[in-house]
Design a protein around this motif. Structure first.
Motif, PDB file in Angstrom:
ATOM      1  N   LEU A  38     -15.732  10.883  -5.163  1.00 29.91           N
ATOM      2  CA  LEU A  38     -14.981   9.901  -5.931  1.00 29.91           C
ATOM      3  C   LEU A  38     -14.158   8.969  -5.047  1.00 29.91           C
ATOM      4  CD1 LEU A  38     -13.731  12.139  -8.883  1.00 29.91           C
ATOM      5  CD2 LEU A  38     -15.678  10.580  -8.845  1.00 29.91           C
ATOM      6  N   PHE A  39     -14.387   9.018  -3.735  1.00 28.11           N
ATOM      7  CA  PHE A  39     -13.615   8.162  -2.835  1.00 28.11           C
ATOM      8  C   PHE A  39     -13.840   6.691  -3.157  1.00 28.11           C
ATOM      9  CE2 PHE A  39     -13.210   5.760   1.171  1.00 28.11           C
ATOM     10  CZ  PHE A  39     -11.873   6.000   1.428  1.00 28.11           C
ATOM     11  N   PHE A  40     -15.098   6.310  -3.419  1.00 28.34           N
ATOM     12  CA  PHE A  40     -15.403   4.919  -3.736  1.00 28.34           C
ATOM     13  C   PHE A  40     -14.801   4.499  -5.073  1.00 28.34           C
ATOM     14  CE2 PHE A  40     -18.651   5.843  -0.592  1.00 28.34           C
ATOM     15  CZ  PHE A  40     -18.682   4.680   0.155  1.00 28.34           C
ATOM     16  N   VAL A  41     -14.540   5.463  -5.930  1.00 31.40           N
ATOM     17  CA  VAL A  41     -13.932   5.161  -7.223  1.00 31.40           C
ATOM     18  C   VAL A  41     -12.445   4.864  -7.062  1.00 31.40           C
ATOM     19  CG1 VAL A  41     -13.466   6.055  -9.536  1.00 31.40           C
ATOM     20  CG2 VAL A  41     -15.630   6.593  -8.407  1.00 31.40           C
ATOM     21  N   PHE A  42     -11.785   5.623  -6.172  1.00 34.66           N
ATOM     22  CA  PHE A  42     -10.343   5.477  -6.012  1.00 34.66           C
ATOM     23  C   PHE A  42      -9.960   4.407  -4.989  1.00 34.66           C
ATOM     24  CE2 PHE A  42     -10.241  10.179  -7.237  1.00 34.66           C
ATOM     25  CZ  PHE A  42     -10.044   9.870  -8.570  1.00 34.66           C
ATOM     26  N   TYR A  43     -10.868   4.065  -4.089  1.00 34.87           N
ATOM     27  CA  TYR A  43     -10.514   3.134  -3.016  1.00 34.87           C
ATOM     28  C   TYR A  43     -10.113   1.751  -3.528  1.00 34.87           C
ATOM     29  CZ  TYR A  43     -10.357   1.850   1.893  1.00 34.87           C
ATOM     30  OH  TYR A  43      -9.927   1.473   3.138  1.00 34.87           O
ATOM     31  N   PRO A  44     -10.762   1.200  -4.568  1.00 33.92           N
ATOM     32  CA  PRO A  44     -10.275  -0.084  -5.102  1.00 33.92           C
ATOM     33  C   PRO A  44      -8.825  -0.020  -5.567  1.00 33.92           C
ATOM     34  CG  PRO A  44     -12.478   0.361  -5.915  1.00 33.92           C
ATOM     35  CD  PRO A  44     -12.028   1.603  -5.209  1.00 33.92           C
ATOM     36  N   CYS A  45      -8.395   1.147  -6.053  1.00 34.08           N
ATOM     37  CA  CYS A  45      -6.993   1.311  -6.452  1.00 34.08           C
ATOM     38  C   CYS A  45      -6.081   1.149  -5.247  1.00 34.08           C
ATOM     39  CB  CYS A  45      -6.777   2.687  -7.076  1.00 34.08           C
ATOM     40  SG  CYS A  45      -7.859   3.063  -8.466  1.00 34.08           S
ATOM     41  N   LEU A  46      -6.506   1.725  -4.116  1.00 33.03           N
ATOM     42  CA  LEU A  46      -5.717   1.615  -2.893  1.00 33.03           C
ATOM     43  C   LEU A  46      -5.600   0.161  -2.456  1.00 33.03           C
ATOM     44  CD1 LEU A  46      -4.347   2.725  -0.317  1.00 33.03           C
ATOM     45  CD2 LEU A  46      -6.628   3.018   0.649  1.00 33.03           C
ATOM     46  N   PHE A  47      -6.707  -0.552  -2.461  1.00 32.98           N
ATOM     47  CA  PHE A  47      -6.692  -1.939  -2.002  1.00 32.98           C
ATOM     48  C   PHE A  47      -5.866  -2.832  -2.921  1.00 32.98           C
ATOM     49  CE2 PHE A  47      -9.191  -3.729   1.520  1.00 32.98           C
ATOM     50  CZ  PHE A  47      -9.473  -2.550   2.180  1.00 32.98           C
ATOM     51  N   SER A  48      -5.991  -2.611  -4.221  1.00 35.76           N
ATOM     52  CA  SER A  48      -5.193  -3.423  -5.143  1.00 35.76           C
ATOM     53  C   SER A  48      -3.711  -3.129  -4.976  1.00 35.76           C
ATOM     54  CB  SER A  48      -5.626  -3.161  -6.589  1.00 35.76           C
ATOM     55  OG  SER A  48      -5.422  -1.800  -6.950  1.00 35.76           O
ATOM     56  N   GLY A  49      -3.380  -1.880  -4.639  1.00 35.25           N
ATOM     57  CA  GLY A  49      -1.986  -1.535  -4.404  1.00 35.25           C
ATOM     58  C   GLY A  49      -1.429  -2.111  -3.118  1.00 35.25           C
ATOM     59  N   MET A  50      -2.312  -2.460  -2.178  1.00 35.76           N
ATOM     60  CA  MET A  50      -1.871  -3.019  -0.904  1.00 35.76           C
ATOM     61  C   MET A  50      -1.636  -4.527  -0.968  1.00 35.76           C
ATOM     62  SD  MET A  50      -4.298  -0.888   1.749  1.00 35.76           S
ATOM     63  CE  MET A  50      -3.758  -1.869   3.162  1.00 35.76           C
ATOM     64  N   LEU A  51      -2.095  -5.176  -2.013  1.00 33.65           N
ATOM     65  CA  LEU A  51      -1.923  -6.625  -2.113  1.00 33.65           C
ATOM     66  C   LEU A  51      -0.452  -7.055  -2.085  1.00 33.65           C
ATOM     67  CD1 LEU A  51      -4.695  -7.799  -4.604  1.00 33.65           C
ATOM     68  CD2 LEU A  51      -4.448  -8.407  -2.204  1.00 33.65           C
ATOM     69  N   PRO A  52       0.440  -6.409  -2.856  1.00 33.04           N
ATOM     70  CA  PRO A  52       1.852  -6.815  -2.764  1.00 33.04           C
ATOM     71  C   PRO A  52       2.421  -6.657  -1.362  1.00 33.04           C
ATOM     72  CG  PRO A  52       1.493  -5.469  -4.718  1.00 33.04           C
ATOM     73  CD  PRO A  52       0.246  -5.386  -3.899  1.00 33.04           C
ATOM     74  N   VAL A  53       1.969  -5.629  -0.641  1.00 31.51           N
ATOM     75  CA  VAL A  53       2.441  -5.424   0.729  1.00 31.51           C
ATOM     76  C   VAL A  53       2.032  -6.599   1.609  1.00 31.51           C
ATOM     77  CG1 VAL A  53       2.306  -3.926   2.758  1.00 31.51           C
ATOM     78  CG2 VAL A  53       2.362  -2.924   0.458  1.00 31.51           C
ATOM     79  N   ASN A  54       0.803  -7.049   1.450  1.00 34.09           N
ATOM     80  CA  ASN A  54       0.335  -8.190   2.238  1.00 34.09           C
ATOM     81  C   ASN A  54       1.065  -9.473   1.858  1.00 34.09           C
ATOM     82  OD1 ASN A  54      -2.303  -7.595   4.004  1.00 34.09           O
ATOM     83  ND2 ASN A  54      -2.293  -6.245   2.233  1.00 34.09           N
ATOM     84  N   LEU A  55       1.378  -9.621   0.584  1.00 30.60           N
ATOM     85  CA  LEU A  55       2.137 -10.799   0.162  1.00 30.60           C
ATOM     86  C   LEU A  55       3.528 -10.803   0.797  1.00 30.60           C
ATOM     87  CD1 LEU A  55       1.201 -10.936  -3.635  1.00 30.60           C
ATOM     88  CD2 LEU A  55       0.362 -12.420  -1.806  1.00 30.60           C
ATOM     89  N   ILE A  56       4.151  -9.637   0.852  1.00 31.32           N
ATOM     90  CA  ILE A  56       5.465  -9.536   1.489  1.00 31.32           C
ATOM     91  C   ILE A  56       5.356  -9.849   2.977  1.00 31.32           C
ATOM     92  CG2 ILE A  56       7.368  -7.970   2.041  1.00 31.32           C
ATOM     93  CD1 ILE A  56       6.740  -6.471  -0.551  1.00 31.32           C
ATOM     94  N   SER A  57       4.266  -9.403   3.599  1.00 29.18           N
ATOM     95  CA  SER A  57       4.054  -9.678   5.017  1.00 29.18           C
ATOM     96  C   SER A  57       3.959 -11.178   5.278  1.00 29.18           C
ATOM     97  CB  SER A  57       2.776  -8.979   5.493  1.00 29.18           C
ATOM     98  OG  SER A  57       2.505  -9.283   6.844  1.00 29.18           O
ATOM     99  N   TYR A  58       3.208 -11.886   4.437  1.00 27.12           N
ATOM    100  CA  TYR A  58       3.107 -13.339   4.586  1.00 27.12           C
ATOM    101  C   TYR A  58       4.454 -14.010   4.326  1.00 27.12           C
ATOM    102  CZ  TYR A  58      -1.989 -13.097   4.885  1.00 27.12           C
ATOM    103  OH  TYR A  58      -3.274 -12.840   5.290  1.00 27.12           O
TER     104      TYR A  58
END
Length: 211
Positions: A38-58
């Protein structure tokens, strides 16, 4: 608040398109996996959760934090903007992943409502937790000092996917999927963690402002 959301939306389209593509690829790849992985099932959740972090970085690179002090936005609104834009992306990813899993299970001829609800509950939990772990630390110390929390999040998602995979191939699956208390409790716990993370980030960022 609308202006903050529009700013982040445009930044996602301009700077985070690679993340959106990766999320789409992993959602499509989840069609090819079985219940034992189920790693491929949960990995999109991880990436979507990282978007705010990247926005803060920018934001930090462009000195947005300093510029925002001249605008009529409070620190609470700035924090809320990141959580709301992240929540919107996570809801979209959650819906698409849920649809993908329903289609996959139907195509494989092994669709069981209890199994599907168990997967959905775990996806919801992972979606809520994926950004909840790192954002309070990042709002407190900044992206560079808070980056360690990202690795903790990745480890959490990876461990969660392994546990879920083992769960679905063991006899414990029946106990979990048919437990009418555990699955709603898992969803409520994820939402509570997300809300508490939002609160902590607001408190930390306000204190960071006064330092």
């Amino acid at each position: 608040m609308k202006g903050l959301l529009l700013k982040d939306f445009y930044m996602i389209l301009k700077y985070c398109r690679a993340y959106l593509i990766i999320i789409a690829v992993f959602i499509l790849a989840s069609f090819l996996v079985n219940d034992d992985n189920l790693f491929f099932v949960f990995y999109p959740c991880l990436f979507s959760g990282m978007l705010p972090v990247n926005l803060i970085s920018y934001d930090e690179r462009s000195k947005w934090n300093e510029y925002s002090g001249t605008l009529p936005y409070s620190k609470s609104q700035i924090v809320s903007g990141k959580y709301i834009i992240g929540l919107i992306v996570q809801i979209i990813v959650f819906i698409l992943t849920g649809i993908a899993q329903a289609v996959r299970m139907n195509m494989n001829g092994n669709f069981e409502l209890n199994d599907y609800l168990a997967i959905i509950a775990m996806i919801l939990f992972m979606s809520c937790v994926s950004s909840s772990i790192s954002l309070p630390f990042i709002f407190k110390w900044g992206v560079e000092k808070g980056r360690l929390a990202n690795f903790v999040t990745i480890g959490f998602i990876f461990a969660g996917s392994l546990i879920a995979s083992k769960l679905f191939e063991s006899d414990l699956q029946t106990e979990v999927t048919f437990n009418v208390i555990m699955l709603p409790a898992l969803c409520i716990l994820g939402i509570a963690i997300f809300a508490f993370s939002w609160y902590l980030s607001t408190v930390f960022y306000k204190k960071r402002e006064t330092n």
